[in-house]
Design a protein around this motif. Structure first.
Motif, PDB file in Angstrom:
ATOM      1  N   LYS A   1      33.032  64.565  57.474  1.00  0.00           N
ATOM      2  CA  LYS A   1      33.497  65.844  56.919  1.00  0.00           C
ATOM      3  C   LYS A   1      32.831  66.169  55.581  1.00  0.00           C
ATOM      4  O   LYS A   1      32.647  67.339  55.249  1.00  0.00           O
ATOM      5  CB  LYS A   1      35.012  65.819  56.732  1.00  0.00           C
ATOM      6  CG  LYS A   1      35.780  65.995  58.033  1.00  0.00           C
ATOM      7  CD  LYS A   1      37.282  65.966  57.777  1.00  0.00           C
ATOM      8  CE  LYS A   1      38.067  65.782  59.072  1.00  0.00           C
ATOM      9  NZ  LYS A   1      39.399  65.214  58.808  1.00  0.00           N
ATOM     10  N   THR A   2      32.526  65.124  54.796  1.00  0.00           N
ATOM     11  CA  THR A   2      31.971  65.376  53.455  1.00  0.00           C
ATOM     12  C   THR A   2      30.436  65.404  53.465  1.00  0.00           C
ATOM     13  O   THR A   2      29.818  65.529  52.404  1.00  0.00           O
ATOM     14  CB  THR A   2      32.436  64.291  52.459  1.00  0.00           C
ATOM     15  OG1 THR A   2      32.089  63.008  52.999  1.00  0.00           O
ATOM     16  CG2 THR A   2      33.930  64.356  52.222  1.00  0.00           C
TER      17      THR A   2
ATOM     18  N   ALA B   1      39.524  56.797  60.004  1.00  0.00           N
ATOM     19  CA  ALA B   1      39.710  57.890  59.035  1.00  0.00           C
ATOM     20  C   ALA B   1      38.570  57.906  58.017  1.00  0.00           C
ATOM     21  O   ALA B   1      38.104  58.975  57.612  1.00  0.00           O
ATOM     22  CB  ALA B   1      41.053  57.737  58.340  1.00  0.00           C
ATOM     23  N   ARG B   2      38.096  56.715  57.612  1.00  0.00           N
ATOM     24  CA  ARG B   2      36.982  56.658  56.663  1.00  0.00           C
ATOM     25  C   ARG B   2      35.709  57.241  57.262  1.00  0.00           C
ATOM     26  O   ARG B   2      34.970  57.964  56.587  1.00  0.00           O
ATOM     27  CB  ARG B   2      36.723  55.210  56.241  1.00  0.00           C
ATOM     28  CG  ARG B   2      37.508  54.806  54.988  1.00  0.00           C
ATOM     29  CD  ARG B   2      37.247  53.364  54.621  1.00  0.00           C
ATOM     30  NE  ARG B   2      35.848  53.088  54.328  1.00  0.00           N
ATOM     31  CZ  ARG B   2      35.307  51.866  54.336  1.00  0.00           C
ATOM     32  NH1 ARG B   2      36.055  50.813  54.615  1.00  0.00           N
ATOM     33  NH2 ARG B   2      34.039  51.701  54.053  1.00  0.00           N
TER      34      ARG B   2
ATOM     35  N   ASN C   1      42.612  53.216  59.764  1.00  0.00           N
ATOM     36  CA  ASN C   1      42.091  53.450  58.429  1.00  0.00           C
ATOM     37  C   ASN C   1      40.559  53.553  58.434  1.00  0.00           C
ATOM     38  O   ASN C   1      39.975  54.427  57.792  1.00  0.00           O
ATOM     39  CB  ASN C   1      42.584  52.308  57.524  1.00  0.00           C
ATOM     40  CG  ASN C   1      42.116  52.475  56.098  1.00  0.00           C
ATOM     41  OD1 ASN C   1      41.960  53.599  55.629  1.00  0.00           O
ATOM     42  ND2 ASN C   1      41.850  51.364  55.419  1.00  0.00           N
TER      43      ASN C   1
ATOM     44  N   CYS D   1      35.610  59.461  59.695  1.00  0.00           N
ATOM     45  CA  CYS D   1      35.857  60.907  59.819  1.00  0.00           C
ATOM     46  C   CYS D   1      35.637  61.614  58.484  1.00  0.00           C
ATOM     47  O   CYS D   1      34.986  62.664  58.430  1.00  0.00           O
ATOM     48  CB  CYS D   1      37.280  61.171  60.317  1.00  0.00           C
ATOM     49  SG  CYS D   1      37.481  60.752  62.057  1.00  0.00           S
ATOM     50  N   ASN D   2      36.149  61.041  57.417  1.00  0.00           N
ATOM     51  CA  ASN D   2      35.967  61.628  56.087  1.00  0.00           C
ATOM     52  C   ASN D   2      34.503  61.689  55.702  1.00  0.00           C
ATOM     53  O   ASN D   2      34.048  62.665  55.117  1.00  0.00           O
ATOM     54  CB  ASN D   2      36.735  60.827  55.037  1.00  0.00           C
ATOM     55  CG  ASN D   2      38.152  61.336  54.907  1.00  0.00           C
ATOM     56  OD1 ASN D   2      38.404  62.519  55.126  1.00  0.00           O
ATOM     57  ND2 ASN D   2      39.071  60.451  54.568  1.00  0.00           N
TER      58      ASN D   2
ATOM     59  N   ALA E   1      35.773  65.733  63.494  1.00  0.00           N
ATOM     60  CA  ALA E   1      35.281  65.646  62.118  1.00  0.00           C
ATOM     61  C   ALA E   1      33.811  66.044  61.986  1.00  0.00           C
ATOM     62  O   ALA E   1      33.321  66.249  60.878  1.00  0.00           O
ATOM     63  CB  ALA E   1      35.471  64.219  61.610  1.00  0.00           C
TER      64      ALA E   1
END
Ligand SMILES: *Cc1c(COP(=O)(O)O)cnc(C)c1O
Length: 353
Positions: A349-350, A342-343, A339, A345-346, A251
């Motif tokens: 990414k953003t 993933a948060r 979860n 990683c997001n 990510a």
């Protein structure tokens, strides 16, 4: 708003709780059978040698120096990018610290500066920083005693071997934030029985026939039982930490880099440390994470660098200075849920500069 993700959190299972309860029920609370068992299991994990469990990683460092006969007039090589516990142990031994810069890529002690150093040195403390392997091979050629500080690297491998078996002795910490914890606790491991015997003698002050100054750096059986219980799932902890780091790797945006673990899947990351190009960029990343309720920390502040504490010229330690100013540590611990991973990683990414 998403709930907050802590930077770190211990992983205590019902097996851990049972292990501690059993000690309470046994009525043996001081150093006893569980500490004995921990030492045996640990030596077994290392594949050879002996282990002595003690009260902390700091005590382990001091006891290792003492067993190597380091004292007044001796010089101890240390990385400046390290925990102040190292400095404390050196001063407790009445020796003199000699600081070295760290490598830019994996943050471990700069072996080139050490091999080119012309002054006298009596021992080197090499820290496997955040689980990354400090290369011991070039240091061995110097024919000086080496202590491997494995306080952040229990679970890392070098090839197929557990980290820490290359030197005269290795020290481990079981402090609350470490890979495995007893709240507090530490351990010295060595292949040389003389070293572990000296340490045992030093901490067992009671009922000795001949008096020499000793000190109580013992660990209790409740802590040992907790550490032992976690040691039994080290492989699970290892797999989970490596998995999380691999997710973050994928990510990580191209505007950021990270502390390098060249031996991916053998080194076990204790921290996931992101690197930006400058202070401004890392500030931006920090506030981006804060907005998303993800707790990150600066893993080692500039003022904590050991050369800063000693008032030395910062220009002599350019890599450590740059790393301290441009890094941020992301949440990395086995209890992170899919979860939560993933948060994070997001969030990576953003991130935009
Ligand atoms: C935590 C740590 C220590 C000190 O261990 P304590 O158990 O907290 O005394 C020493 N060296 C390093 C590299 C550490 O991370």
């Amino acid at each position: 708003m998403h709930p907050s993700i802590p930077h770190n959190s211990p992983w205590i299972t019902s097996a851990d709780v049972n292990a501690v309860s059993k000690v309470l029920e046994s009525n043996w609370l001081a150093t006893g059978p569980k500490t004995n068992e921990l030492e045996n299991v640990f030596a077994n994990y290392m594949g050879e040698g002996q282990a002595v469990a003690v009260s902390s990683g700091s005590a382990a460092l001091f006891l290792a120096l003492n067993a190597l006969k380091i004292g007044q007039g001796h010089k101890v090589a240390l990385p400046t990018y390290a925990c102040s516990a190292l400095l404390n142990a050196v001063y407790m031994s009445r020796a003199e610290p000699i600081l070295f810069d760290c490598k830019e890529d994996n943050f471990t002690i700069c072996t080139d500066s050490l091999t080119n150093y012309s002054g006298k040195l009596d021992v080197i403390i090499a820290v496997h920083t955040y689980g990354a392997y400090a290369d011991i091979t070039p240091l061995k050629k110097l024919n000086i005693s080496i202590i491997e500080d494995c306080c952040q690297s229990l679970g890392s491998h070098v090839g197929t071997e557990p980290i820490g078996i290359e030197s005269d002795c290795s020290v481990f910490s079981f402090y609350a934030t470490k890979n495995i914890t007893g709240g507090y606790g530490g351990l010295v491991w060595s292949k040389t029985q003389h070293i572990t015997n000296t340490i045992r003698n030093y901490i067992n002050f009671d009922c000795c026939e001949r008096y020499i100054p000793r000190f109580n750096f013992s660990i209790g059986d409740m802590q040992s039982a907790l550490i032992l219980s976690q040691l039994q799932r080290l492989e699970t902890i290892r797999d989970r930490r490596i998995h999380i780091a691999n997710c973050y790797d994928e990510a990580l945006p191209s505007c950021l880099s990270k502390q390098i673990f060249p031996n991916k899947n053998s080194e076990m990351p204790y921290r996931y440390v992101v690197k930006a190009k400058n202070e401004k960029q890392i500030e931006k990343l920090k506030s981006h994470m804060q907005t998303l309720n993800i707790n990150c920390i600066i893993p080692l502040e500039t003022y904590e660098l050991l050369h800063r504490y000693l008032g030395k010229d910062p220009n002599m330690f350019p890599n450590a200075e740059h790393i301290a100013k441009t890094t941020l540590s992301l949440p990395l611990f086995p209890k992170l849920t899919d979860n939560e991973i993933a948060r994070v990683c997001n969030a990576l990414k953003t991130f935009r500069l």
